[in-house]
Scaffold this active site. Structure first.
Site, PDB file in Angstrom:
ATOM      1  N   ASP A  93      45.676  45.818  17.334  1.00 20.66           N
ATOM      2  CA  ASP A  93      45.909  44.812  18.360  1.00 20.66           C
ATOM      3  C   ASP A  93      44.652  43.966  18.554  1.00 20.66           C
ATOM      4  OD1 ASP A  93      47.448  43.464  20.083  1.00 20.66           O
ATOM      5  OD2 ASP A  93      47.322  44.917  21.718  1.00 20.66           O
ATOM      6  N   CYS A 151      35.630  37.810  54.320  1.00 17.42           N
ATOM      7  CA  CYS A 151      35.536  39.073  53.572  1.00 17.42           C
ATOM      8  C   CYS A 151      36.154  40.194  54.396  1.00 17.42           C
ATOM      9  CB  CYS A 151      34.071  39.376  53.276  1.00 17.42           C
ATOM     10  SG  CYS A 151      33.799  41.048  52.693  1.00 17.42           S
ATOM     11  N   CYS A 161      33.132  42.650  55.654  1.00 15.86           N
ATOM     12  CA  CYS A 161      32.086  42.275  56.608  1.00 15.86           C
ATOM     13  C   CYS A 161      32.428  41.046  57.444  1.00 15.86           C
ATOM     14  CB  CYS A 161      30.763  42.056  55.889  1.00 15.86           C
ATOM     15  SG  CYS A 161      30.704  40.502  54.975  1.00 15.86           S
ATOM     16  N   LYS A 185      57.367  48.387  15.854  1.00 15.71           N
ATOM     17  CA  LYS A 185      56.564  48.440  17.075  1.00 15.71           C
ATOM     18  C   LYS A 185      56.740  49.759  17.818  1.00 15.71           C
ATOM     19  CE  LYS A 185      54.669  45.060  18.500  1.00 15.71           C
ATOM     20  NZ  LYS A 185      54.977  43.682  18.841  1.00 15.71           N
TER      21      LYS A 185
END
Ligand code: IVH
Length: 673
Positions: free
Chosen positions: A123, A413, A416, A319
């Protein structure tokens, strides 16, 4: 002084020897996956060659392994026309599909049973290499099969790609095709490094291989470790092959890497067994495989079968069942990392994928999330491949009810509360809070890591406790910790507190490069930290370095220079560094080897040392001009045997290599402290 003829002849002989040896070790590493020497010993061979070539420039040649990285970044890729088109493969997904393929082949050839070659389907991405008179002349990507991109400079940087064929009489022109891919371990290392440097990670080894090869600056490719297996020949000026097996054997004899997993099967039962066997070993293989390529072995038979719509009739890719499962997205949230990057993560209804329960999948970055348009409540497919973090491959948009909700990235965030800000190139959303605990936690872990200050025992949990309790608000606070101040922490016994304090004590004299790396400057990995330390042997000298000064340092580009300069101009960062120095941290400038018992010697460390970590012992030896190797050979000068030393000690005794115990080692170190 001009060297004499005899000196040049000796150098020329050694240069040839070294080039052969290096090619041999490249082959051991990349073809056989079975190296005979450590990376350090390999590097020593390359260094010796570099040294000789510098002394004797007349011996330099473009095909020398020292000349892999050359040339400036390109503006764009030149296109390359493939003389014979690079075809793709038809797929089948089950036994019935394979039987259909086999029946068609047997009917067209009029044969009762056909020999097939079975090869792992790698792959990665297909490339074509052109060798002229045995020398690598051109390398290109498959592109649309007819026209690809010229990636010669990038392919040349890879040790897995031979620069010269090892045939006494190589063909005038040879086009060879193969797959460039990343081994799982190299992929994991690359992503870990990118994460540490605040770069977006690659979703899978395939993307990483393609992204690494399609770089305009070959230096970037040179910093990645790509592997190659060749599997077909395009046009060449020799006689046609009888069989694929013969072709592969010939390619291998030229020193080209051929997958040792390839095997010949006679008839369908054999092919099915090969498929089953490979599928079973799928996770144990060092690279990702997504199926078995089944190819008619006879070259004459192949010509008779021919090609339909860009796929040959003589091959099929059988496959593997996708390691995919359908589930539902319950929520999307973000993780905040050391660099403040907010990584979106999907929380899933738990589902079995390839024998493992998956309940989270990474969405990598805001761009990826937008591209896939994953919404909370969506039905999705998750894929797990090898050791890779599960990811969402596809949304089943057709079953949406309208209740699904698009995830909106927080403006603040989640840890914080500081504002979040999108990077200039729109790839990464970051928390701008300087004191964000999530960032601080990441910074501390990075600071304590092996490549950084190497503080034993200071792992994730302890870091989280230190941040959570408020005892540590910046890296420098670590060195103010005492057994008493630690005593207040949950589940912290006196012994553990003592251990941490003494580990901190031990870490106070790191080499400057490790100190710089530990600071966690964006884009500064271990290699850059090393070159920075060489250019600025005292950390304070970086305070006033301009972007211009910094770009003069080897391998530091404009973006990196900007990040470094911004870091050292930031008042908080300087205060942290000053506080570290004040607390007794003394980064050691990279010094010249000082002579003494280890100067120019090869040392192997084995067993457990009590006074220092393995990494620290290595630094001490290297500071004294010695080299540390991972394995014992007859050429080893010293083996340092700590407690519970095993097979390496035995080998040293067998070879009559000098052995010292820890006390003896410390004595030797003190001779040249
Ligand atoms: S043979 C017609 N052999 O699969 C010949 N291809 O879907 C085509 N691949 O473009 C190539 N492992 O990138 C061949 N052992 C293997 C392969 C392989 C991976 C890739 C290759 C090709 C794609 C076709």
């Amino acid at each position: 002084m001009t060297p004499t003829h005899a000196q040049v002849a000796t150098a020329a002989k050694r240069v040839a020897e070294l080039r052969t040896q290096i090619a041999h070790h490249d082959q051991r590493y990349y073809v056989l996956d079975d190296p005979e020497i450590s990376d350090a010993d390999y590097d020593a061979l390359v260094r010796e060659l570099q040294h000789l070539e510098a002394e004797h420039p007349e011996l330099l040649s473009a095909d020398s392994p020292t000349q892999r990285v050359a040339g400036a970044p390109a503006e764009h890729f030149r296109t390359v026309e493939h003389r014979t088109p690079m075809l793709s493969l038809a797929n089948c997904f089950d036994e019935a599909g394979l039987a259909e393929f086999d029946e068609r082949v047997r009917k067209l050839l009029g044969m009762a049973e056909v020999p097939y070659d079975c090869e792992p389907k790698l792959d990665g991405l297909a490339v074509e290499l052109v060798y002229l008179y045995g020398q690598l002349a051109e390398g290109s990507t498959r592109g649309d099969g007819s026209v690809g991109e010229d990636v010669t400079a990038n392919l040349r940087t890879q040790r897995s790609v031979p620069l010269v064929l090892s045939a006494p009489a190589p063909p005038r022109r040879l086009e060879v095709r193969g797959e460039v891919f990343l081994r799982k371990a190299d992929f994991a290392r690359l992503n870990a490094r990118r994460e540490a440097e605040g770069e977006p990670t690659f979703a899978n080894p395939r993307n990483a291989a393609a992204g690494s090869l399609r770089q305009l600056d070959p230096k970037v490719t040179a910093g990645r470790r790509l592997s190659l297996y060749v599997y077909e020949v395009g046009a060449w000026d020799g006689p046609p092959f009888d069989s694929h097996r013969a072709k592969l054997a010939w390619l291998a004899s030229l020193g080209l890497p051929v997958n040792p997993e390839n095997r010949l099967a006679t008839g369908m039962q054999d092919v099915l067994a090969a498929h089953r066997d490979l599928l079973e070993r799928r996770h144990a293989l060092p690279y990702e495989v997504d199926g078995l390529v089944v190819k008619v072995d006879g070259e004459d038979a192949r010509r008779r079968l021919g090609t339909v719509s860009r796929s040959p009739r003589w091959a099929v890719a059988y496959k593997f069942p996708a390691e995919e499962a359908r589930t539902r997205v319950l929520a999307i949230d973000v993780n905040v990392g050391r660099t403040g990057a907010l990584t979106p993560v999907a929380f899933l209804e738990p589902v079995q994928v390839g024998g493992v329960t998956v309940s989270r999948a990474t969405l990598h970055n805001p761009g990826e999330l937008a591209r896939k348009d994953v919404r909370v409540g969506d039905a999705v497919f998750v894929r797990r491949a090898g050791d890779v973090i599960p990811e969402i491959t596809k949304v089943v948009a057709s079953v949406r009810t309208g209740e699904e909700r698009t995830y909106v990235f927080p403006e603040r965030c989640p840890v914080c509360g500081s504002a979040t800000l999108m990077d200039e190139d729109g790839a990464i959303l970051r928390c701008t809070g300087l004191a964000c605990p999530a960032q601080l936690l990441g910074h501390l872990r990075h600071f304590a890591s092996r490549g950084g200050m190497d503080i034993e025992g200071l792992g994730e949990k302890l870091c989280a406790q230190l941040v959570g309790s408020g005892l540590v608000r910046r890296q420098a606070d670590l060195y103010r910790l005492s057994v008493e101040s630690l005593a207040g922490l949950d589940r912290m016994g006196e012994k553990s507190a003592q251990n941490l304090v003494s580990a901190l004590q031990k870490s106070r004299r790191p080499p400057l490069r490790r100190f710089l790396y530990a600071l966690g400057i964006r884009h500064v990995g271990e290699a850059t930290a090393r070159t920075l330390a060489e250019a600025f042997p005292e950390v304070r000298r970086l305070y006033d370095a301009s972007e211009e000064d910094l770009t003069r340092v080897k391998d530091v580009g404009p973006e990196m220079a900007r990040a470094i300069s911004a870091f050292f101009h930031d008042g908080k960062n300087r205060e942290n560094i000053e506080a570290l120095l004040e607390a007794g941290v003394q980064p050691e400038p990279p010094g010249a080897p000082t002579g003494g018992p280890f100067s120019g010697k090869t040392v192997v460390l084995t067993g457990t040392l009590s006074a220092m970590t393995r990494e620290q012992a290595k630094e001490e030896v290297e500071r004294r001009g010695g080299k540390v190797s991972g394995s014992v050979s007859r050429k080893t000068d010293w083996v340092v045997a700590g407690a519970d030393a095993g097979s390496k000690l035995k080998k040293a005794q067998e070879y009559g290599v000098k052995v010292v115990d820890e006390a003896g080692f410390l004595d030797l170190l003190s001779e040249t402290a």
